[in-house]
Design a protein around this motif. Structure first.
Motif, mmCIF file in Angstrom:
data_model
loop_
_atom_site.group_PDB
_atom_site.id
_atom_site.type_symbol
_atom_site.label_atom_id
_atom_site.label_comp_id
_atom_site.label_asym_id
_atom_site.label_seq_id
_atom_site.Cartn_x
_atom_site.Cartn_y
_atom_site.Cartn_z
ATOM 1 N N THR A 1 7.704 -15.283 12.238
ATOM 2 C CA THR A 1 6.673 -15.811 12.982
ATOM 3 C C THR A 1 5.485 -15.719 12.100
ATOM 4 O OG1 THR A 1 7.484 -14.908 14.950
ATOM 5 C CG2 THR A 1 5.164 -15.689 15.027
ATOM 6 N N LEU A 2 5.395 -14.740 11.239
ATOM 7 C CA LEU A 2 4.258 -14.617 10.204
ATOM 8 C C LEU A 2 4.377 -16.013 9.144
ATOM 9 C CD1 LEU A 2 3.578 -11.031 9.073
ATOM 10 C CD2 LEU A 2 1.870 -12.624 9.999
ATOM 11 N N ALA A 3 5.336 -16.141 8.755
ATOM 12 C CA ALA A 3 5.926 -17.263 7.866
ATOM 13 C C ALA A 3 5.773 -18.497 8.513
ATOM 14 C CB ALA A 3 7.413 -17.430 7.411
ATOM 15 N N ASP A 4 5.819 -18.780 9.715
ATOM 16 C CA ASP A 4 5.531 -19.873 10.629
ATOM 17 C C ASP A 4 3.934 -20.267 10.835
ATOM 18 O OD1 ASP A 4 8.228 -20.587 10.673
ATOM 19 O OD2 ASP A 4 8.153 -19.661 12.877
ATOM 20 N N PHE A 5 3.300 -18.998 11.013
ATOM 21 C CA PHE A 5 1.810 -19.126 11.277
ATOM 22 C C PHE A 5 1.146 -19.502 9.750
ATOM 23 C CE2 PHE A 5 -2.134 -16.825 11.343
ATOM 24 C CZ PHE A 5 -2.877 -17.690 12.015
ATOM 25 N N SER A 6 1.633 -18.844 8.858
ATOM 26 C CA SER A 6 1.257 -19.091 7.547
ATOM 27 C C SER A 6 1.391 -20.779 7.168
ATOM 28 C CB SER A 6 1.942 -18.357 6.259
ATOM 29 O OG SER A 6 1.483 -18.636 5.143
ATOM 30 N N GLY A 7 2.437 -21.373 7.549
ATOM 31 C CA GLY A 7 2.695 -22.884 7.279
ATOM 32 C C GLY A 7 1.738 -23.529 8.196
ATOM 33 N N GLN A 8 1.292 -23.208 9.409
ATOM 34 C CA GLN A 8 0.601 -23.944 10.142
ATOM 35 C C GLN A 8 -0.864 -23.837 9.677
ATOM 36 O OE1 GLN A 8 1.316 -25.137 13.491
ATOM 37 N NE2 GLN A 8 -0.822 -25.733 14.195
ATOM 38 N N VAL A 9 -1.259 -22.755 9.071
ATOM 39 C CA VAL A 9 -2.612 -22.676 8.578
ATOM 40 C C VAL A 9 -2.681 -23.419 7.206
ATOM 41 C CG1 VAL A 9 -4.167 -20.897 7.366
ATOM 42 C CG2 VAL A 9 -3.061 -20.132 9.518
ATOM 43 N N ASP A 10 -1.796 -23.446 6.210
ATOM 44 C CA ASP A 10 -1.960 -24.192 5.170
ATOM 45 C C ASP A 10 -1.959 -25.840 5.643
ATOM 46 O OD1 ASP A 10 -1.255 -24.332 2.410
ATOM 47 O OD2 ASP A 10 -0.026 -25.838 2.973
ATOM 48 N N ASP A 11 -1.129 -26.104 6.492
ATOM 49 C CA ASP A 11 -1.121 -27.764 6.968
ATOM 50 C C ASP A 11 -2.395 -27.825 7.407
ATOM 51 O OD1 ASP A 11 1.498 -27.972 6.069
ATOM 52 O OD2 ASP A 11 2.427 -27.823 8.028
ATOM 53 N N THR A 12 -2.958 -27.087 8.308
ATOM 54 C CA THR A 12 -4.249 -27.732 8.826
ATOM 55 C C THR A 12 -5.587 -27.628 7.871
ATOM 56 O OG1 THR A 12 -3.401 -26.417 11.062
ATOM 57 C CG2 THR A 12 -5.661 -26.943 10.925
ATOM 58 N N LEU A 13 -5.747 -26.427 7.368
ATOM 59 C CA LEU A 13 -6.652 -26.174 6.338
ATOM 60 C C LEU A 13 -6.758 -27.111 5.139
ATOM 61 C CD1 LEU A 13 -7.377 -22.516 6.679
ATOM 62 C CD2 LEU A 13 -8.272 -24.205 7.897
ATOM 63 N N SER A 14 -5.623 -27.693 4.621
ATOM 64 C CA SER A 14 -5.410 -28.511 3.564
ATOM 65 C C SER A 14 -5.864 -30.030 4.143
ATOM 66 C CB SER A 14 -4.019 -28.499 3.202
ATOM 67 O OG SER A 14 -3.038 -28.899 4.004
ATOM 68 N N THR B 1 -1.217 -20.634 20.076
ATOM 69 C CA THR B 1 0.075 -20.366 20.461
ATOM 70 C C THR B 1 0.655 -19.364 19.506
ATOM 71 O OG1 THR B 1 0.318 -22.374 21.507
ATOM 72 C CG2 THR B 1 2.232 -21.555 21.138
ATOM 73 N N LEU B 2 0.808 -20.076 18.202
ATOM 74 C CA LEU B 2 1.318 -19.047 17.162
ATOM 75 C C LEU B 2 0.611 -17.378 17.016
ATOM 76 C CD1 LEU B 2 2.181 -21.268 14.163
ATOM 77 C CD2 LEU B 2 3.781 -19.907 15.670
ATOM 78 N N ILE B 3 -0.860 -17.518 17.242
ATOM 79 C CA ILE B 3 -1.291 -16.148 17.238
ATOM 80 C C ILE B 3 -0.972 -15.401 18.384
ATOM 81 C CG2 ILE B 3 -3.730 -15.116 17.430
ATOM 82 C CD1 ILE B 3 -4.789 -17.551 15.716
ATOM 83 N N HIS B 4 -0.642 -15.888 19.571
ATOM 84 C CA HIS B 4 -0.503 -15.319 20.770
ATOM 85 C C HIS B 4 0.831 -14.843 20.595
ATOM 86 C CE1 HIS B 4 -0.657 -13.919 25.022
ATOM 87 N NE2 HIS B 4 0.753 -14.816 25.255
ATOM 88 N N ILE C 1 4.188 -10.008 19.645
ATOM 89 C CA ILE C 1 5.349 -9.391 18.635
ATOM 90 C C ILE C 1 4.892 -8.204 18.147
ATOM 91 C CG2 ILE C 1 6.495 -9.384 16.722
ATOM 92 C CD1 ILE C 1 6.890 -12.414 17.101
ATOM 93 N N GLY C 2 3.587 -8.342 17.900
ATOM 94 C CA GLY C 2 2.977 -6.886 17.500
ATOM 95 C C GLY C 2 2.587 -5.861 18.551
ATOM 96 N N LEU C 3 2.265 -6.414 19.972
ATOM 97 C CA LEU C 3 2.324 -5.582 21.028
ATOM 98 C C LEU C 3 3.474 -4.671 21.125
ATOM 99 C CD1 LEU C 3 0.117 -4.518 23.091
ATOM 100 C CD2 LEU C 3 1.058 -6.510 24.651
ATOM 101 N N LYS C 4 4.664 -5.674 21.178
ATOM 102 C CA LYS C 4 6.191 -5.095 21.356
ATOM 103 C C LYS C 4 6.143 -3.796 20.080
ATOM 104 C CE LYS C 4 8.729 -8.789 23.123
ATOM 105 N NZ LYS C 4 10.035 -9.744 22.928
ATOM 106 N N GLU C 5 5.832 -4.172 18.958
ATOM 107 C CA GLU C 5 6.086 -3.220 17.863
ATOM 108 C C GLU C 5 5.292 -1.966 18.124
ATOM 109 O OE1 GLU C 5 6.710 -4.045 13.153
ATOM 110 O OE2 GLU C 5 4.998 -4.628 14.126
ATOM 111 N N ALA C 6 3.880 -2.256 18.492
ATOM 112 C CA ALA C 6 2.967 -1.139 18.625
ATOM 113 C C ALA C 6 3.499 -0.221 19.959
ATOM 114 C CB ALA C 6 1.640 -1.533 19.108
ATOM 115 N N ILE C 7 3.887 -0.848 21.100
ATOM 116 C CA ILE C 7 4.628 -0.038 21.975
ATOM 117 C C ILE C 7 5.734 0.630 21.625
ATOM 118 C CG2 ILE C 7 5.709 -0.421 24.290
ATOM 119 C CD1 ILE C 7 3.887 -2.611 24.966
ATOM 120 N N TYR C 8 6.613 0.145 20.960
ATOM 121 C CA TYR C 8 7.804 0.777 20.428
ATOM 122 C C TYR C 8 7.358 1.966 19.665
ATOM 123 C CZ TYR C 8 10.923 -2.902 22.239
ATOM 124 O OH TYR C 8 11.325 -3.931 23.073
ATOM 125 N N GLU C 9 6.556 1.830 18.676
ATOM 126 C CA GLU C 9 6.002 2.925 17.835
ATOM 127 C C GLU C 9 5.237 4.056 18.548
ATOM 128 O OE1 GLU C 9 3.756 1.169 14.556
ATOM 129 O OE2 GLU C 9 5.572 0.213 13.655
#
Length: 578
Positions: free
Chosen positions: A196-209, A229-232, A237-245
């Motif tokens: 998801t981080l890779a997808d978000f990075s792609g979205q940011v690059d496409d938009t800002l360029s 949507t990607l940030i959410h 995912i981060g929330l899941k990770e935080a809960i598991y940890e």
């Protein structure tokens, strides 16, 4: 294209990837060895402490106390040296790996970039290589020393008291068994987060360029929602990770605390009844504390392993992509040689035909124009000649040479290409003029080509002249200025073959007049291929090819086509009103 990830860590793939980085293995093994020696020193300390505590009644043994202090300090120093070596090893690996992947990306074929977002590739180059470094320089050595520390601690504990050790040997695996399902979920979430981080990075690059297109289209709301949507998704995912940890670490801590209390109570009872010395119980507790950290490290190691597995797959997928071939030795002979497309077919990856049985001949030192409706395949012809793509059938020749058999770098050096959207890279005007050229050029030579391109006037008016920064994608220069800089660059390359892809499109009349003059000079004495935008550009062409739906409908001079090809006559009537 992204490949589907598997759930298992493939050691063979990981080793192959590391080997490609040509690491300094001596740093790894020396750092690991120093870490093991430091760990052994830590394991000996509780044994010495046992003797020290048991002899308290006779007084403090100074030599033994000094030995314990020396062991503590020595272990810390060795750990520091080990960390430095492993850190150096990891940084070198990630640097070499990034260089290897970067070199690969630079040499990949154009079709690859048609299917993959640049932001995703950035994530692969930066984030995934970091995951490899983390596993190799930190997680793996820590896991090895943790295993050594666990085994060593249990051996010393068995020697001291086998009954309490049996309790530990039952309790610690039980902790692992309790934690395993949670660790598996954390591993899965870690891989999902990476993608998801890779997808978000792609979205940011496409938009800002293309931020100007966003604003001109009033697309802020759309991009806000799309990015949101990607940030959410990342948040969830981060929330899941935080809960598991949040569950895993307190659960492990509580379990280990219960284990310590239980062993302490059992040890206190045995000291009270005289079956265990106070020094033995003290040393045992020290070993117990030494066991807690390795158990936690080994638990996290599985998560790091999962992330490195995904990173390995991503990087290997890039490294396995076919590159452009630059090792041909045949040099192109272009002077006084005709360029020909012979029965050329082409289709993109989806299989939809773009060109069908195209036959074109450009005699040396002549001008050949391509006209036709938008999307008919004109630019594709130039892309095939540039060797950005390969024909699916037929061949392209220069004289009797198939261009695919020629040295690619030499072939492209022989071509000058000026397009409607002439590319400008961030940097100075000087850097843009000499971009990709190995030779050194004097200021006088640069001013000469600028003058030929009618670009010296506006460059002289700039504060830094040749050293003026043009900004990201040439944003600080106008469209007409950008085109004239591209023409000056073509003059500097002095190509035998010139390709113009609607080089005067979308310009005001004043800029177009200047660029037309510059192009007329540039075209002299060269084989020139033109995709026309203005009627005045093509009427004087030696040969015109009318491209319709990927096929050559007819060719000849302007007058010949007007007389023989109704489609051309209608096209001229509609498209070239002046």
């Amino acid at each position: 294209m992204e490949r589907k990830q598997t759930s298992k860590f493939k050691m063979r793939n990981f080793i192959q990837l590391i080997r490609s980085a040509r690491p300094r293995y001596w740093q790894l093994w020396l750092g690991l060895g120093l870490g093991l020696v430091a760990t052994f020193g830590q394991l000996v300390v509780p044994k010495f402490a046992q003797v020290l505590v048991n002899n308290f009644k006779r007084g403090v043994d100074g030599r033994l106390l000094i030995a314990i202090i020396v062991l503590f300090i020595g272990s810390a120093v060795l750990n520091a040296l080990s960390g430095g070596l492993l850190g150096s090893f990891g940084e070198r690996v990630v640097a070499q790996l990034r260089r290897h992947v970067w070199d690969k990306l630079i040499h990949l074929r154009i079709p690859y970039f048609d299917n993959v977002k640049v932001g995703q590739l950035t994530s692969r180059l930066v984030n995934d290589s970091d995951q490899i470094k983390d596993l190799l320089a930190s997680s793996f050595p820590n896991a090895v020393t943790s295993v050594f520390q666990l085994v060593g601690a249990f051996l010393f504990m068995i020697i001291m008291d086998w009954k309490m050790t049996v309790i530990m040997l039952v309790a610690v695996p039980l902790v692992f068994a309790l934690m395993r399902p949670l660790m598996n979920r954390t591993m899965k979430v870690g891989r999902e987060r990476q993608q998801t981080l890779a997808d978000f990075s792609g979205q940011v690059d496409d938009t800002l360029s293309e931020i100007r297109l966003v604003k001109a289209s009033n697309a802020e709301t759309y991009e806000k929602e799309s990015g949101g949507t990607l940030i959410h998704r990342l948040y969830r995912i981060g929330l899941k990770e935080a809960i598991y940890e949040a569950i895993a670490y307190p659960l492990m801590g509580t379990t280990m605390m219960a284990l310590i209390v239980g062993i302490l109570a059992y040890g206190a009872h045995r000291v009270a009844v005289g079956t265990m010395t106070m020094g033995t119980m003290f040393a045992f507790l020290m070993y117990l504390f030494q066991v807690i950290s390795p158990v936690s490290i080994l638990g996290q190691f599985s998560v790091r392993l999962a992330k490195a597995s995904g990173a390995t797959e991503h990087l290997q997928a890039i490294l396995q992509e076919p590159e452009e071939v630059f090792d041909q030795t045949t040099q192109p002979k272009i002077e006084n040689q005709p360029l020909a497309l012979q029965h050329v077919d082409f289709a993109y990856g989806d299989g939809q035909p773009v060109l069908t049985d195209v036959n074109v001949v450009a005699q040396p030192n002549t001008t050949v124009a391509f006209v036709g409706p938008s999307g008919s395949g004109k630019t594709t012809i130039l892309n095939l000649i540039e060797r950005y793509y390969q024909p699916t059938a037929g061949q392209i020749t220069i004289g009797n040479q198939d261009i695919n058999q020629l040295d690619l770098a030499a072939w492209r050096r022989a071509i000058g290409f000026v397009s409607q959207d002439s590319a400008i890279v961030a940097g100075t005007i000087r850097h843009n003029l000499t971009y990709g050229l190995d030779e050194e050029y004097s200021d006088a030579e640069l001013w000469h080509v600028l003058k030929l391109a009618y670009a010296d006037g506006f460059v002289r008016e700039m504060d830094q002249q040749l050293d003026t920064e043009v900004g990201e994608r040439g944003i600080k220069v106008s469209g007409g200025q950008r085109q004239r800089l591209a023409i000056a660059r073509a003059f500097l390359r002095d190509p035998e073959l010139l390709m113009l892809d609607e080089a005067t499109a979308s310009l005001d009349s004043e800029s177009e007049a200047m660029i037309q003059k510059a192009l007329q000079q540039l075209m002299q004495g060269r084989t020139t291929l033109i995709i026309a935008h203005r009627l005045s550009t093509i009427v004087d062409a030696d040969e015109i090819y009318f491209i319709d739906d990927g096929q050559v409908s007819g060719h000849g001079t302007h007058q010949q086509l007007l007389e023989t090809l109704p489609k051309y006559r209608e096209y001229v009537k509609i498209q070239f009103k002046e």
